[in-house]
Motif scaffolding. Structure first.
Motif, PDB file in Angstrom:
ATOM      1  N   GLU A 183       0.818  -1.198   0.000  1.00 27.50           N
ATOM      2  CA  GLU A 183       0.000   0.000   0.000  1.00 27.50           C
ATOM      3  C   GLU A 183       0.860   1.259   0.000  1.00 27.50           C
ATOM      4  N   GLY A 184       0.560   2.163  -0.911  1.00 30.04           N
ATOM      5  CA  GLY A 184       1.277   3.423  -0.963  1.00 30.04           C
ATOM      6  C   GLY A 184       2.528   3.411  -1.811  1.00 30.04           C
ATOM      7  N   GLN A 185       2.843   2.281  -2.457  1.00 28.94           N
ATOM      8  CA  GLN A 185       4.062   2.210  -3.256  1.00 28.94           C
ATOM      9  C   GLN A 185       4.035   3.268  -4.350  1.00 28.94           C
ATOM     10  N   ILE A 186       5.152   3.958  -4.537  1.00 27.70           N
ATOM     11  CA  ILE A 186       5.204   5.094  -5.456  1.00 27.70           C
ATOM     12  C   ILE A 186       5.521   4.679  -6.884  1.00 27.70           C
ATOM     13  N   PHE A 187       6.454   3.760  -7.059  1.00 25.99           N
ATOM     14  CA  PHE A 187       6.892   3.394  -8.403  1.00 25.99           C
ATOM     15  C   PHE A 187       6.435   1.990  -8.786  1.00 25.99           C
ATOM     16  N   ASN A 188       5.988   1.866 -10.012  1.00 22.93           N
ATOM     17  CA  ASN A 188       5.589   0.569 -10.558  1.00 22.93           C
ATOM     18  C   ASN A 188       6.664   0.128 -11.551  1.00 22.93           C
ATOM     19  N   PHE A 189       7.777  -0.323 -11.002  1.00 25.14           N
ATOM     20  CA  PHE A 189       8.969  -0.621 -11.795  1.00 25.14           C
ATOM     21  C   PHE A 189       8.986  -2.080 -12.226  1.00 25.14           C
ATOM     22  N   ASP A 190       9.163  -2.302 -13.514  1.00 26.35           N
ATOM     23  CA  ASP A 190       9.206  -3.652 -14.078  1.00 26.35           C
ATOM     24  C   ASP A 190      10.648  -4.156 -14.056  1.00 26.35           C
ATOM     25  N   ARG A 191      10.959  -4.978 -13.075  1.00 27.78           N
ATOM     26  CA  ARG A 191      12.322  -5.477 -12.943  1.00 27.78           C
ATOM     27  C   ARG A 191      12.733  -6.355 -14.131  1.00 27.78           C
ATOM     28  N   ASN A 192      11.805  -7.154 -14.619  1.00 25.05           N
ATOM     29  CA  ASN A 192      12.144  -8.071 -15.713  1.00 25.05           C
ATOM     30  C   ASN A 192      12.616  -7.331 -16.952  1.00 25.05           C
ATOM     31  N   ALA A 193      12.017  -6.189 -17.217  1.00 16.88           N
ATOM     32  CA  ALA A 193      12.346  -5.461 -18.445  1.00 16.88           C
ATOM     33  C   ALA A 193      13.433  -4.413 -18.262  1.00 16.88           C
ATOM     34  N   ASN A 194      13.587  -3.906 -17.041  1.00 20.94           N
ATOM     35  CA  ASN A 194      14.402  -2.692 -16.875  1.00 20.94           C
ATOM     36  C   ASN A 194      15.598  -2.822 -15.944  1.00 20.94           C
ATOM     37  N   VAL A 195      15.899  -4.019 -15.470  1.00 20.77           N
ATOM     38  CA  VAL A 195      17.134  -4.243 -14.711  1.00 20.77           C
ATOM     39  C   VAL A 195      18.135  -4.902 -15.659  1.00 20.77           C
ATOM     40  N   LEU A 196      19.129  -4.154 -16.061  1.00 15.42           N
ATOM     41  CA  LEU A 196      20.115  -4.668 -17.003  1.00 15.42           C
ATOM     42  C   LEU A 196      21.390  -3.850 -16.931  1.00 15.42           C
ATOM     43  N   GLU A 197      22.466  -4.465 -17.376  1.00 17.16           N
ATOM     44  CA  GLU A 197      23.760  -3.780 -17.396  1.00 17.16           C
ATOM     45  C   GLU A 197      23.745  -2.679 -18.445  1.00 17.16           C
ATOM     46  N   TRP A 198      24.468  -1.602 -18.139  1.00 14.84           N
ATOM     47  CA  TRP A 198      24.594  -0.507 -19.100  1.00 14.84           C
ATOM     48  C   TRP A 198      25.545  -0.898 -20.209  1.00 14.84           C
ATOM     49  N   GLU A 199      25.187  -0.563 -21.435  1.00 18.06           N
ATOM     50  CA  GLU A 199      26.053  -0.795 -22.586  1.00 18.06           C
ATOM     51  C   GLU A 199      26.332   0.534 -23.274  1.00 18.06           C
TER      52      GLU A 199
ATOM     53  N   VAL B 181       9.640  11.245 -12.332  1.00 15.45           N
ATOM     54  CA  VAL B 181      10.314   9.945 -12.248  1.00 15.45           C
ATOM     55  C   VAL B 181       9.307   8.820 -12.476  1.00 15.45           C
ATOM     56  N   GLN B 182       8.098   8.964 -11.937  1.00 11.70           N
ATOM     57  CA  GLN B 182       7.048   7.966 -12.175  1.00 11.70           C
ATOM     58  C   GLN B 182       6.788   7.804 -13.671  1.00 11.70           C
ATOM     59  N   THR B 183       6.756   8.925 -14.390  1.00  9.49           N
ATOM     60  CA  THR B 183       6.518   8.872 -15.833  1.00  9.49           C
ATOM     61  C   THR B 183       7.621   8.098 -16.543  1.00  9.49           C
ATOM     62  N   LEU B 184       8.871   8.367 -16.175  1.00  7.35           N
ATOM     63  CA  LEU B 184       9.991   7.632 -16.773  1.00  7.35           C
ATOM     64  C   LEU B 184       9.863   6.135 -16.501  1.00  7.35           C
ATOM     65  N   VAL B 185       9.492   5.792 -15.272  1.00  7.09           N
ATOM     66  CA  VAL B 185       9.344   4.379 -14.894  1.00  7.09           C
ATOM     67  C   VAL B 185       8.221   3.733 -15.694  1.00  7.09           C
ATOM     68  N   GLU B 186       7.071   4.388 -15.739  1.00  2.00           N
ATOM     69  CA  GLU B 186       5.911   3.829 -16.438  1.00  2.00           C
ATOM     70  C   GLU B 186       6.197   3.652 -17.926  1.00  2.00           C
ATOM     71  N   GLN B 187       6.968   4.545 -18.503  1.00  2.00           N
ATOM     72  CA  GLN B 187       7.280   4.467 -19.930  1.00  2.00           C
ATOM     73  C   GLN B 187       8.457   3.543 -20.242  1.00  2.00           C
ATOM     74  N   GLY B 188       9.055   2.951 -19.206  1.00  2.00           N
ATOM     75  CA  GLY B 188      10.194   2.071 -19.418  1.00  2.00           C
ATOM     76  C   GLY B 188      11.439   2.796 -19.848  1.00  2.00           C
ATOM     77  N   ARG B 189      11.543   4.082 -19.501  1.00  2.00           N
ATOM     78  CA  ARG B 189      12.687   4.899 -19.919  1.00  2.00           C
ATOM     79  C   ARG B 189      13.736   5.031 -18.822  1.00  2.00           C
ATOM     80  N   LEU B 190      13.546   4.350 -17.700  1.00  3.49           N
ATOM     81  CA  LEU B 190      14.543   4.340 -16.631  1.00  3.49           C
ATOM     82  C   LEU B 190      15.002   2.907 -16.406  1.00  3.49           C
ATOM     83  N   LYS B 191      16.274   2.667 -16.664  1.00  3.36           N
ATOM     84  CA  LYS B 191      16.884   1.352 -16.470  1.00  3.36           C
ATOM     85  C   LYS B 191      17.816   1.429 -15.256  1.00  3.36           C
ATOM     86  N   ILE B 192      18.076   0.282 -14.647  1.00  2.00           N
ATOM     87  CA  ILE B 192      18.957   0.243 -13.474  1.00  2.00           C
ATOM     88  C   ILE B 192      19.893  -0.949 -13.587  1.00  2.00           C
ATOM     89  N   ALA B 193      21.175  -0.714 -13.354  1.00  2.00           N
ATOM     90  CA  ALA B 193      22.156  -1.801 -13.361  1.00  2.00           C
ATOM     91  C   ALA B 193      21.901  -2.734 -12.173  1.00  2.00           C
TER      92      ALA B 193
END
Length: 220
Positions: free
Chosen positions: A45-61, A161-173
């Protein structure tokens, strides 16, 4: 026969269970439902970001037209957070590539790590909490680390930041565990007495602020 009675009871219980689950799905929030019925504790309850780990956790290239920025949220009793983010203009995406979070350390130690990360990634600008004037001054005059005041607009910054997350435009190593924790654990304060929406101030706030200063100030 007895087996017919058992089968009928089982079918009736199954129908009741399905009905209960359907009703719960309608009446509960997504986070509550997933915790109660799916045994999922990655959202709450109250979570701010809906981050898709499967799609957006990856090494930077390496990519063309990339630049590196950093965000800093200084702490005194609280931890000091520093995050390095790559921006790729070609596809308009951001990638968190490195981070630092430490409490009860001297400015010397913080500055040493900042310098190492900035040199490693070629950081062009560091966006810092605008309220941390003394810390910013110390970095500039004693350690030759220049910073730029980050925008303090909390709600618009979080929304961006929420918009970037929702659009899949924020990746994390994958190794940026504190940034990943922010995506899962940073949450809104749900106290009914609050006059306006605000995030909870806890162990996840510092890296969340550093990320927000960098992303929101760089873009807006």
């Amino acid at each position: 026969p007895e087996w017919c009675s058992i089968t009928a009871d089982y079918s009736e219980n199954t129908r009741m269970s399905e009905t209960d689950v359907a009703e719960a799905r309608r009446s509960m929030s997504k986070a509550e439902f997933e915790q109660e019925y799916l045994a999922s504790f990655t959202t709450f309850e109250g979570q701010i970001f809906n981050f898709d780990r499967n799609a957006n956790v990856l090494e930077w290239e390496p990519k063309d037209r990339c630049e590196f920025i950093a965000g800093c949220d200084p702490g005194y009793r609280d931890p000091t957070a520093f995050v390095v983010i790559s921006y790729c203009a070609a596809d308009d995406t951001f990638h968190i590539v490195d981070e630092y979070l430490r409490a009860e350390a001297t400015t010397d130690k913080h500055a040493e790590v900042f310098s190492e990360l900035m040199l490693k990634w070629g950081v062009e600008v560091v966006f810092i909490d605008s309220a941390a004037a003394q810390f910013a001054s110390d970095l500039a005059y004693s350690y030759n680390i220049s910073t730029t005041k980050g925008k303090k607009d909390v709600l618009p910054g979080i929304a961006y930041v929420q918009t970037l997350v929702e659009q899949g435009r924020l990746k994390i190593a994958p190794h940026c565990e504190h940034s990943l924790a922010v995506m899962d654990q940073y949450r809104w304060d749900t106290k009914e007495t609050l006059q306006r929406e605000k995030p909870v101030h806890d162990e996840y706030s510092h890296m969340a602020d550093a990320i927000r200063y960098a992303l929101y100030t760089f873009t807006i």
